[in-house]
Design an enzyme around this catalytic site. Structure first.
Site, PDB file in Angstrom:
ATOM      1  N   TYR A   1       6.240  12.737  11.718  1.00  0.00           N
ATOM      2  CA  TYR A   1       7.284  12.824  12.749  1.00  0.00           C
ATOM      3  C   TYR A   1       6.946  13.202  14.026  1.00  0.00           C
ATOM      4  CZ  TYR A   1      11.928  13.901  14.999  1.00  0.00           C
ATOM      5  OH  TYR A   1      12.817  13.841  15.968  1.00  0.00           O
TER       6      TYR A   1
ATOM      7  N   SER B   1      11.692  10.300  21.306  1.00  0.00           N
ATOM      8  CA  SER B   1      12.729   9.746  20.385  1.00  0.00           C
ATOM      9  C   SER B   1      12.778   8.101  20.674  1.00  0.00           C
ATOM     10  CB  SER B   1      14.181  10.157  20.991  1.00  0.00           C
ATOM     11  OG  SER B   1      14.158  11.714  20.476  1.00  0.00           O
TER      12      SER B   1
END
Lengths: 306, 306, 306, 306
Positions: C190, C64
């Site tokens: 992603y 992240s």
């Protein structure tokens, strides 16, 4: 016995003012092209006679009414084991809500919301593999004694291409390990079962086993046990209309299941099955006129289960 | 007609292994002192006969069963106007949840969760003022033909002193302007109605009008309309057991209402009313053995509405 | 100026008792194989000097932390237009929650929860098409002046195969029309960005522009405006640690962003960037020892922004 | 050093077009009577000088700004023990939401939402008993060196009479046993602290200890530890503006706390405290013009903490 033919005529008249209300489902293009003014209603008594009004030959996509067929097959196959994967409580939420799934670890509230129906189809897929949809369709053929019933390829493709919310649901459930098969296999079957085309005559006929302790009255064949039939009826009463289930029970007073295609089926235990069709929906996604027609029916005939 | 006396005996035997399970309500001291092993069950047929087993003279606090009495009075007084202030959908949440109130602007989901019952009592308070509880009690006297029924002062005081959650509910609802009277006035009545003491004979008797189209069978007096009686039954089916309502409908298949004091009433439309008592509760706050006894009853008699 | 070398040594000692706590991420097999005892910490001052302790050459998947890079690129490209698609409020929920998406119509709370980062990557995909991941990687190369940085194919594949929750998120958001590209294209990028492998030296270096008003100090190149840099720092402070963001601000007092791979970056505006690595996570999914090391660092140096 | 007098003049000009927007709080009559066009802004530097514009003598009710005073006192008295009863995470919800309380067992998310401030006041009540409000007021007197500051009886009564939502909160929390004193005692103090009347000069002065490591600069008296002061600043940044806290951090970049009376205080660590007043609120309940004035201030002075 009430004069059902006359009652259907009265209902058809009394619903006329409502045609200005509601809104045809338009989340997929293939659904939005239906005739918004269509209306049909069929009553199939347990022994023989049936009554019809409106365009009862018109086939529409059964959508969530298919959840009754798949749940019946899954309950027959798994019995109480099924409850570990899908509960039987009203959700109090819209048909496609993800909220409770997150709070309740991927166990859908009941098999009549999308999440629960997807788990049901997954459970069938574990048994019937690539024949799952075929098995569901054959079950419908048996119930209706009509093997011409098929799914609509255009609606199926349209559902499939726009089914993001349902894809969100199945991925969410799979993240909790409550989907055992490939997502695409399950969703193909799920979208096909939603796209099955039936008319009100066929649908009323198909639900008769639930009015008859689980036994197909024509073939006199026990499809499920009497206890299972009761439970499916109970589930239709408490969960058959999403977050309007309480209102349907309150006003109509019969087990029923609606589909976003505009159909609603209802069961009068020991007596009959009913199907009504009108594609304009209320804000909870249930046929607006269909709901009213059934309310008028139970008011006129006094046939509520309560 | 089934041999109800024998059936009650069978039920009493079959529930014995369950007495080790469940937990008596202990949120107020006055409730936790009951005899955890108590059991009683009464069947009151529509015309005359009644059947009983266990300690059917023992009075217990009716708690949430009182919601049936207050909703009946409010529906009688306000008709459909009442729906503006309390909905009739299952909540999918525990009996004392505040979550939906906040999302839904102070309109409780239904009159059988605490929030909805408090609004119902407030609606009665607007009419009956300081005589509200007296009116409720008189209604119970009429239904049972027994004017000895009273509330228990100790339980009332105990509820009142520990009722923080209910005080949270009424304040929350009042912040949305859906309480019209003084909070303290409404809560006094609410806690009193919960503290009314009745035995299973009296409770079975008191529900008979719901099996009889709204008419008190003894006095042959129409208390509410047949349509209203049906709707109360529908509401008991969909909302009578909080977040276990679906399960109760599924397994028992009768309109019913439970109280945290250990009582459950159930209605077989056109036939009878039933009350069962056993104070140990399951995790949703409903009598564990009471629920099982009713499930056995409908299985043995085939008297489910489905 | 504090003696950073000594401080790092003190920190390394003081964290030793914590190695028995926490749990390495195991939602994908590729992550669970790391050495649970690993620890590294790097301090990169704005002008020149850097300090390191532990295995600072060891590369781990940034997970992240990549959200800082993609949000920077998207803010640079879209400016305030971006806020229409992703908000900048703390969510108060876990990193992968779907609840708020449903209540807030598919607009993620902020770009540092998964839902928001997916929308950010989608926004980049609308500009950079099939070169989106390449663009992100080049940006990292520019920030670190190190073109050897790549993603890990094994971790990528593992993320991709087990990414049901993220697939649920993107489908949900797409159902609200807040994803403009093909789901698979966006998710490939992603999952690749999450699989980029960097060590603490590289990560500390890469964040320096946020301590320097948006200007890469080595090349003296303005990457974003000073105002945008501040806003990214503010966002890291309020939203950088999911539902432990408040706790991180409270105890560490620096803008920071954690990744489930065990890394945490932090920024001391006008002074330095820091990266710490230790793969065992606390219950909110942030590096347990990494959080403690940063708390010790700001306590010892008095470098909190408050 | 920037010319603060000029900057304040610029701000006053630039906000003029916004006076048509926003809405004065009207949940109690006593608040709705303020002059909607009022504006005042005070800057109090750490050592000596102060700058003012607008009606800085006008006293308004500090409302939720009082939460900073009570949390400071409680943190001083209880230290980390306080965290067991109130968390320090942003809630992502409006200031008076009950939802998280129910999911999180009566532990409020942070002391700057109403639920958390009520628990804080309860914690003070356990120590200071009937002198609790007096203690809070004296603390304000010390901070401002002005013992004329009092609460407004009319506003207090008005809050008390209309405080249903807050009564719901405290009853809810007490049902989880996280209120230890009598509800009425706590709420009297809580509503009094909200009704304290101060002007921007006094409020800016009162916050200076938070810019000064917890030490009152005038008296050079350590009120709390430097670490506690930082933590209060961190909390103001992450939680000071309810569900607009992220936006405030993003645009203003300073620890701050707003009150529904129209005041906002902000802290520039090591430098100054600021107070702005304008009673028209945005949709999250924070002063619309106050927020904008602070955003202009940090843009013009570059004094954001980021």
């Amino acid at each position: 016995m009430p004069n059902y033919a006359d009652i259907l005529k009265e209902i058809e008249e009394e619903i006329q003012p409502l045609f200005s209300q509601g809104k045809v489902a338009d989340y997929i293009p293939a659904l939005s092209t239906v005739n918004a003014e269509d209306f049909a209603m069929s009553i199939q008594l347990l022994y023989g006679k049936s009554y019809h009004i409106g365009n009862t030959q018109h086939k529409f996509s059964i959508q969530s009414i298919s959840k009754v067929f798949t749940f019946t097959l899954a309950l027959k196959a798994y019995g109480k084991e099924l409850y570990k994967r899908v509960n039987h409580e009203p959700s109090g939420n819209p048909f496609n809500s993800l909220v409770q799934l997150e709070y309740e670890n991927g166990i859908p509230r009941n098999p009549f919301i999308n999440a629960g129906a997807i788990v049901t189809t997954d459970a069938l897929t574990s048994i019937y593999k690539e024949n799952t949809f075929h098995t569901i369709l054959e079950f419908i053929h048996t119930l209706t004694n009509d093997s011409s019933i098929q799914y609509d390829e255009t609606i199926f493709c349209s559902e499939y291409q726009h089914g993001y919310r349902n894809m969100a649901l199945i991925n969410m459930i799979k993240s909790y390990k409550n989907i055992h098969n490939e997502i695409d296999d399950v969703m193909q079957t799920y979208f096909k079962q939603c796209s099955v085309m039936m008319n009100t005559q066929q649908l009323a006929q198909s639900m008769l086993f639930l009015a008859n302790h689980g036994t197909n009255p024509k073939a006199n064949e026990a499809l499920i046990t009497p206890s299972q039939a009761k439970r499916i009826n109970a589930l239709m009463l408490t969960c058959g209309h999403y977050d309007a289930s309480g209102d349907f029970a309150y006003k109509v007073g019969l087990p029923g299941k609606s589909g976003v295609g505009g159909g609603i089926v209802a069961v009068v235990p020991q007596k009959m099955a009913i199907c009504v069709y009108s594609p304009k929906l209320n804000s909870q996604g249930n046929s607006l006129i269909g709901t009213k027609a059934l309310e008028l029916f139970t008011t006129k005939t006094n046939l509520s289960i309560f």
